[in-house]
Design a protein around this motif. Sequence first.
Motif, PDB file in Angstrom:
ATOM      1  N   CYS A  55       0.850  -1.189   0.000  1.00  0.00           N
ATOM      2  CA  CYS A  55       0.000   0.000   0.000  1.00  0.00           C
ATOM      3  C   CYS A  55       0.887   1.241   0.000  1.00  0.00           C
ATOM      4  O   CYS A  55       1.645   1.477   0.944  1.00  0.00           O
ATOM      5  CB  CYS A  55      -0.909  -0.012   1.226  1.00  0.00           C
ATOM      6  SG  CYS A  55      -2.102   1.342   1.251  1.00  0.00           S
TER       7      CYS A  55
ATOM      8  N   SER B 279      -7.775  -0.793   5.663  1.00  0.00           N
ATOM      9  CA  SER B 279      -9.192  -0.881   5.346  1.00  0.00           C
ATOM     10  C   SER B 279      -9.849  -2.065   6.040  1.00  0.00           C
ATOM     11  O   SER B 279      -9.326  -3.176   6.049  1.00  0.00           O
ATOM     12  CB  SER B 279      -9.383  -1.024   3.827  1.00  0.00           C
ATOM     13  OG  SER B 279     -10.726  -1.320   3.525  1.00  0.00           O
TER      14      SER B 279
ATOM     15  N   GLU C 222     -12.480  -3.283   4.946  1.00  0.00           N
ATOM     16  CA  GLU C 222     -13.166  -4.019   3.885  1.00  0.00           C
ATOM     17  C   GLU C 222     -12.330  -5.174   3.339  1.00  0.00           C
ATOM     18  O   GLU C 222     -12.764  -5.898   2.457  1.00  0.00           O
ATOM     19  CB  GLU C 222     -13.507  -3.056   2.743  1.00  0.00           C
ATOM     20  CG  GLU C 222     -14.430  -1.924   3.164  1.00  0.00           C
ATOM     21  CD  GLU C 222     -14.664  -0.926   2.040  1.00  0.00           C
ATOM     22  OE1 GLU C 222     -14.100  -1.147   0.936  1.00  0.00           O
ATOM     23  OE2 GLU C 222     -15.398   0.046   2.260  1.00  0.00           O
ATOM     24  N   LYS C 223     -11.106  -5.331   3.859  1.00  0.00           N
ATOM     25  CA  LYS C 223     -10.226  -6.424   3.448  1.00  0.00           C
ATOM     26  C   LYS C 223      -9.980  -6.408   1.938  1.00  0.00           C
ATOM     27  O   LYS C 223      -9.998  -7.431   1.283  1.00  0.00           O
ATOM     28  CB  LYS C 223     -10.803  -7.771   3.873  1.00  0.00           C
ATOM     29  CG  LYS C 223     -11.127  -7.894   5.350  1.00  0.00           C
ATOM     30  CD  LYS C 223      -9.870  -7.869   6.199  1.00  0.00           C
ATOM     31  CE  LYS C 223     -10.191  -8.070   7.663  1.00  0.00           C
ATOM     32  NZ  LYS C 223      -9.018  -7.939   8.541  1.00  0.00           N
ATOM     33  N   LYS C 224      -9.719  -5.234   1.390  1.00  0.00           N
ATOM     34  CA  LYS C 224      -9.555  -5.152  -0.060  1.00  0.00           C
ATOM     35  C   LYS C 224      -8.145  -5.503  -0.510  1.00  0.00           C
ATOM     36  O   LYS C 224      -7.911  -5.711  -1.695  1.00  0.00           O
ATOM     37  CB  LYS C 224      -9.927  -3.754  -0.549  1.00  0.00           C
ATOM     38  CG  LYS C 224      -9.022  -2.636  -0.024  1.00  0.00           C
ATOM     39  CD  LYS C 224      -9.481  -1.282  -0.563  1.00  0.00           C
ATOM     40  CE  LYS C 224      -8.620  -0.156  -0.019  1.00  0.00           C
ATOM     41  NZ  LYS C 224      -9.045   1.162  -0.552  1.00  0.00           N
ATOM     42  N   TYR C 225      -7.207  -5.547   0.427  1.00  0.00           N
ATOM     43  CA  TYR C 225      -5.837  -5.856   0.062  1.00  0.00           C
ATOM     44  C   TYR C 225      -5.559  -7.344   0.235  1.00  0.00           C
ATOM     45  O   TYR C 225      -6.035  -7.965   1.185  1.00  0.00           O
ATOM     46  CB  TYR C 225      -4.860  -5.050   0.921  1.00  0.00           C
ATOM     47  CG  TYR C 225      -5.013  -3.561   0.766  1.00  0.00           C
ATOM     48  CD1 TYR C 225      -4.724  -2.943  -0.443  1.00  0.00           C
ATOM     49  CD2 TYR C 225      -5.458  -2.767   1.823  1.00  0.00           C
ATOM     50  CE1 TYR C 225      -4.852  -1.568  -0.602  1.00  0.00           C
ATOM     51  CE2 TYR C 225      -5.592  -1.392   1.678  1.00  0.00           C
ATOM     52  CZ  TYR C 225      -5.292  -0.796   0.467  1.00  0.00           C
ATOM     53  OH  TYR C 225      -5.425   0.553   0.320  1.00  0.00           O
ATOM     54  N   TRP C 226      -4.733  -7.915  -0.642  1.00  0.00           N
ATOM     55  CA  TRP C 226      -4.514  -9.359  -0.584  1.00  0.00           C
ATOM     56  C   TRP C 226      -3.859  -9.790   0.714  1.00  0.00           C
ATOM     57  O   TRP C 226      -4.120 -10.877   1.224  1.00  0.00           O
ATOM     58  CB  TRP C 226      -3.690  -9.833  -1.789  1.00  0.00           C
ATOM     59  CG  TRP C 226      -2.294  -9.297  -1.901  1.00  0.00           C
ATOM     60  CD1 TRP C 226      -1.875  -8.229  -2.635  1.00  0.00           C
ATOM     61  CD2 TRP C 226      -1.120  -9.814  -1.264  1.00  0.00           C
ATOM     62  NE1 TRP C 226      -0.524  -8.035  -2.493  1.00  0.00           N
ATOM     63  CE2 TRP C 226      -0.029  -8.999  -1.668  1.00  0.00           C
ATOM     64  CE3 TRP C 226      -0.876 -10.895  -0.408  1.00  0.00           C
ATOM     65  CZ2 TRP C 226       1.270  -9.232  -1.228  1.00  0.00           C
ATOM     66  CZ3 TRP C 226       0.425 -11.116   0.025  1.00  0.00           C
ATOM     67  CH2 TRP C 226       1.471 -10.286  -0.391  1.00  0.00           C
TER      68      TRP C 226
ATOM     69  N   GLN D 160      -6.321 -10.666   3.532  1.00  0.00           N
ATOM     70  CA  GLN D 160      -7.228 -11.799   3.412  1.00  0.00           C
ATOM     71  C   GLN D 160      -6.991 -12.771   4.567  1.00  0.00           C
ATOM     72  O   GLN D 160      -5.849 -12.930   5.034  1.00  0.00           O
ATOM     73  CB  GLN D 160      -7.018 -12.513   2.079  1.00  0.00           C
ATOM     74  CG  GLN D 160      -7.313 -11.642   0.856  1.00  0.00           C
ATOM     75  CD  GLN D 160      -8.745 -11.139   0.846  1.00  0.00           C
ATOM     76  OE1 GLN D 160      -9.672 -11.898   1.100  1.00  0.00           O
ATOM     77  NE2 GLN D 160      -8.927  -9.852   0.559  1.00  0.00           N
TER      78      GLN D 160
END
Length: 297
Positions: free
Chosen positions: A225, A242, A244-248, A251
Amino acid sequence: MAVSLPPLSMLFVFFVFYEVVSFRITSTPRFDELFQPSWALDHFIFEGEQVKLKLDNYSGAGFGSKIKYLFGKTTIRIKLVGGDSAGTVTAFYMSSDGANHNEFDFEFLGNTTGEPYLVQTNVYVNGVGNREQRLNLWFDPTKDFHSYSILWNQRQVVFLVDETPVRVFTNKEKQGIPFPKDQPMGVYNSIWNADDWATQGGRVKTNWTHAPFVASYTGFEIDACECPLSMAADESARRCSSSEKKYWWDQPVMLDLNPHQSHQLLWVRANHLVYDYCTDASRFPVTPPECDHRHHP
């Protein structure tokens, strides 16, 4: 002497696992897109996609990333100084700025001809380090390029060699232990003289008749990031953390080592770890708090 290697099945599973979950934010093999020399440009050699840093009795050299990052993974392939490298340190690390900085270190400690390199890792949180671990490697790091990586998310910091985990620093904030999560960090590489401590505690000094000492770098990757220099630290933290867990790297599958990686880490510690601050009672009569009840070493 025969040297055992991590089981190939473990390595294969990890490669497949990594490729499936990766969503690359930044990834490029070009040095000049990610990095710039930070000192001693006259000690650089540029050969296509390969960069060499020289150390002589005048100067070492170093380069750093053009911007900082908060969470993600950085990888570089390094071929270390061959022959008698006693007294030298080749470093690959991430660091933020200021007295209360965070830092993750790979430091490759040179040695006399025929003796193994020691790889020292360290973790600084809010300016406090003294978390050294040292290991030798299961290959000769001077004969060819090998990959060294730092994976960083909100749950753990993982040091990897050729994708084999060699150290994990786990988030234990619930136990009151600080974890590096709010300071963007640059990515740095350097070679320098440290013969006051690097080889056998400083007993073996740098032999300058073998200079220049040359370390080679290629395969520059940063999947992380981005935090532009103009962005405030708190804004970077919001952007890169985030919910929203948008980054790998956020996960669920990335928040702990999988069973294969855990076995690899145990193998490294059993066969190649030569020093762990957690068990050094002379330095730490009271065991450091992060060493107690650890899920991972």
